[in-house]
Design an enzyme around this catalytic site. Structure first.
Site, mmCIF file in Angstrom:
data_model
loop_
_atom_site.group_PDB
_atom_site.id
_atom_site.type_symbol
_atom_site.label_atom_id
_atom_site.label_comp_id
_atom_site.label_asym_id
_atom_site.label_seq_id
_atom_site.Cartn_x
_atom_site.Cartn_y
_atom_site.Cartn_z
ATOM 1 N N LYS A 34 -2.255 48.925 89.481
ATOM 2 C CA LYS A 34 -1.247 50.225 88.837
ATOM 3 C C LYS A 34 0.244 49.327 88.087
ATOM 4 O O LYS A 34 0.846 49.742 87.212
ATOM 5 C CB LYS A 34 -0.395 50.673 89.865
ATOM 6 C CG LYS A 34 0.785 50.502 90.686
ATOM 7 C CD LYS A 34 1.271 51.227 92.383
ATOM 8 C CE LYS A 34 2.072 50.088 92.952
ATOM 9 N NZ LYS A 34 1.411 50.667 94.109
ATOM 10 N N ARG B 155 6.335 57.120 104.271
ATOM 11 C CA ARG B 155 6.480 57.623 102.679
ATOM 12 C C ARG B 155 4.949 59.082 103.064
ATOM 13 O O ARG B 155 5.235 59.703 103.709
ATOM 14 C CB ARG B 155 6.172 55.947 101.857
ATOM 15 C CG ARG B 155 6.030 56.746 100.255
ATOM 16 C CD ARG B 155 5.499 55.680 99.979
ATOM 17 N NE ARG B 155 4.753 55.671 99.293
ATOM 18 C CZ ARG B 155 4.089 54.138 98.440
ATOM 19 N NH1 ARG B 155 4.420 53.719 97.903
ATOM 20 N NH2 ARG B 155 2.483 54.053 98.410
HETATM 21 C C1 LIG Z 1 1.334 50.228 94.896
HETATM 22 C C2 LIG Z 1 0.379 50.209 96.423
HETATM 23 C C3 LIG Z 1 -0.277 49.319 96.695
HETATM 24 C C4 LIG Z 1 -0.695 47.838 96.002
HETATM 25 O O1 LIG Z 1 0.903 47.555 96.173
HETATM 26 P P1 LIG Z 1 1.289 45.770 96.168
HETATM 27 O O2 LIG Z 1 2.765 45.490 96.786
HETATM 28 O O3 LIG Z 1 1.462 45.291 94.407
HETATM 29 O O4 LIG Z 1 0.163 45.116 96.763
HETATM 30 C C5 LIG Z 1 -1.669 49.457 97.700
HETATM 31 N N1 LIG Z 1 -1.434 50.482 97.848
HETATM 32 C C6 LIG Z 1 -0.606 51.661 97.516
HETATM 33 C C7 LIG Z 1 -0.846 52.919 98.425
HETATM 34 C C8 LIG Z 1 0.105 51.757 97.236
HETATM 35 O O5 LIG Z 1 0.822 52.457 96.408
#
Ligand SMILES: *Cc1c(COP(=O)(O)O)cnc(C)c1O
Length: 368
Positions: free
Chosen positions: A39, A134
């Site tokens: 993302k 969350r």
């Molecule tokens: C963004 C996200 C991740 C990845 O997080 P990082 O800190 O970039 O490793 C993993 N799981 C979910 C649900 C996320 O939204």
């Protein structure tokens, strides 16, 4: 010489590959596979393919548009939508992804109907709330949700997951990860061995994963930041053996002048509602880079030694170049390292192309 645009993100794919390979190997020894989270790269196909070559077992993204971009580049690997699908997007979700993370039965029912219409099977991972507040189903309501998923056609219950350290900074540790494993065991006890995936979290889980503690049923971590920036997000410590400069931001000077350090005139709010507090008397070797808040998060930039960030407006980043004044002119470029929020913003700025650097290959530009 190839003229490179500025500002730009220089993406060193060799370093990206090294970081992914290193973490995939270390986690494999702990029985954990890596889902690469794309993302923060806007679903960059080049980065995704580099991660796949390094052994990540699947890709995850929070936006269906990014997944569509990767599918458009013929990436056929399993893809997970790691944010709960919007009701308005269930058809795209079943068409483009193999699995989605879910917390709402209304959405899951619509996914079932959409998968039936498309004559396909869609995988469902149920997210559990373990304290970060969350997304997630409260643990005591998890079995009920599993039963509902099992009762719906064209869905495959894949397992469970949780996400910590994002909203509230709750650290993944032995206690909450044991709770996740216990939930997996209790689902298997109630319904038979149906829990396949136990996705323990994101880059913030790495300290826990390498601490030597039992990982229990956790067999997947979703990593973005650690792969790209080489650091863990709880204390922003550098992970041993990883590159922190796989992605750097380059910007160009448009003004360099020796100016008074203190503003003059009647002082009110600046463009961002801040009142500039008193600065010391004297003079500064002040310079302006052609990049601003529209493209980056100024607090998230790490300048090279000897350069200090003073302020940023929409399109200007103002720095103190100190003793380097004589070595720099209009047109000189400066390279910054980035933290996660600066990376996210820079990657999504339409003004910043990503320049993919492959070892011993010509430079290729990805323009949007
Ligand atoms: C963004 C996200 C991740 C990845 O997080 P990082 O800190 O970039 O490793 C993993 N799981 C979910 C649900 C996320 O939204």
């Amino acid at each position: 010489m190839i003229h490179k645009p500025a500002p730009r993100l220089d993406v060193d794919l060799e370093k990206v590959h090294h970081n992914a390979l290193t973490l995939v190997d270390r986690l494999r020894k702990r029985g954990i596979a890596v889902t690469g989270v794309t993302k923060s790269t806007l679903g960059s196909p080049e980065i995704a393919k580099t991660w796949l070559r390094a052994g990540v077992h699947g890709l995850g993204d929070s936006r269906i548009e990014n997944i569509e971009r990767m599918r458009g580049s013929r990436i056929l690997t399993p893809m997970t939508l790691i944010r709960s699908p919007m009701l308005s997007q269930v058809d795209e979700v079943v068409a483009l992804t193999n699995v989605s993370f879910n917390t709402e039965i209304t959405v899951i029912r619509k996914l079932s109907a959409a998968a039936k219409k498309a004559d396909c099977i869609h995988g469902v991972v149920l997210m559990v709330e373990l304290g970060d507040l969350r997304e997630g189903i409260m643990p005591r309501l998890l079995k009920k949700a599993v039963r509902e998923v099992l009762g719906l056609s064209n869905l495959l219950f894949m397992g469970i997951g949780t996400n910590l350290a994002c909203r509230s900074g709750v650290s993944p540790n032995r206690k909450n990860m044991c709770e996740l494993s216990a939930l997996a065991n209790s689902i298997d006890a109630a319904f038979g061995p149906i829990v396949n995936t136990v996705s323990g979290g994101n880059s913030a889980n790495l300290d826990w994963a390498f601490s030597g503690t039992e990982v229990g049923r956790v067999n997947d971590l979703r990593l973005g930041e650690a792969l790209l920036l080489g650091c863990e997000p709880l204390h922003r410590k550098i992970i041993k053996g990883l590159h922190t400069s796989a992605i750097t931001l380059v910007a160009e000077f448009i003004e360099l002048k020796n100016k008074p350090s203190k503003p003059w005139g009647e002082i009110a709010q600046n463009a961002f509602g801040e009142v500039v507090t008193s600065r010391k008397q004297g003079f500064t070797n002040q310079a302006i880079l052609a990049i601003g808040r529209q493209d980056i998060e100024p607090d998230g930039l790490i300048p090279p030694a000897g350069i200090k960030i003073l302020a940023a407006s929409s399109d200007h980043l103002i720095v103190d170049v100190g003793n380097y004044h004589g070595m720099m002119t209009v047109g000189t470029e400066v390279s910054f390292q980035l933290n996660y929020s600066a990376l996210l913003r820079a990657m999504t700025s339409p003004f910043i192309p990503q320049i993919m650097q492959r070892p011993q290959m010509k430079l290729l530009t990805t323009k949007r």
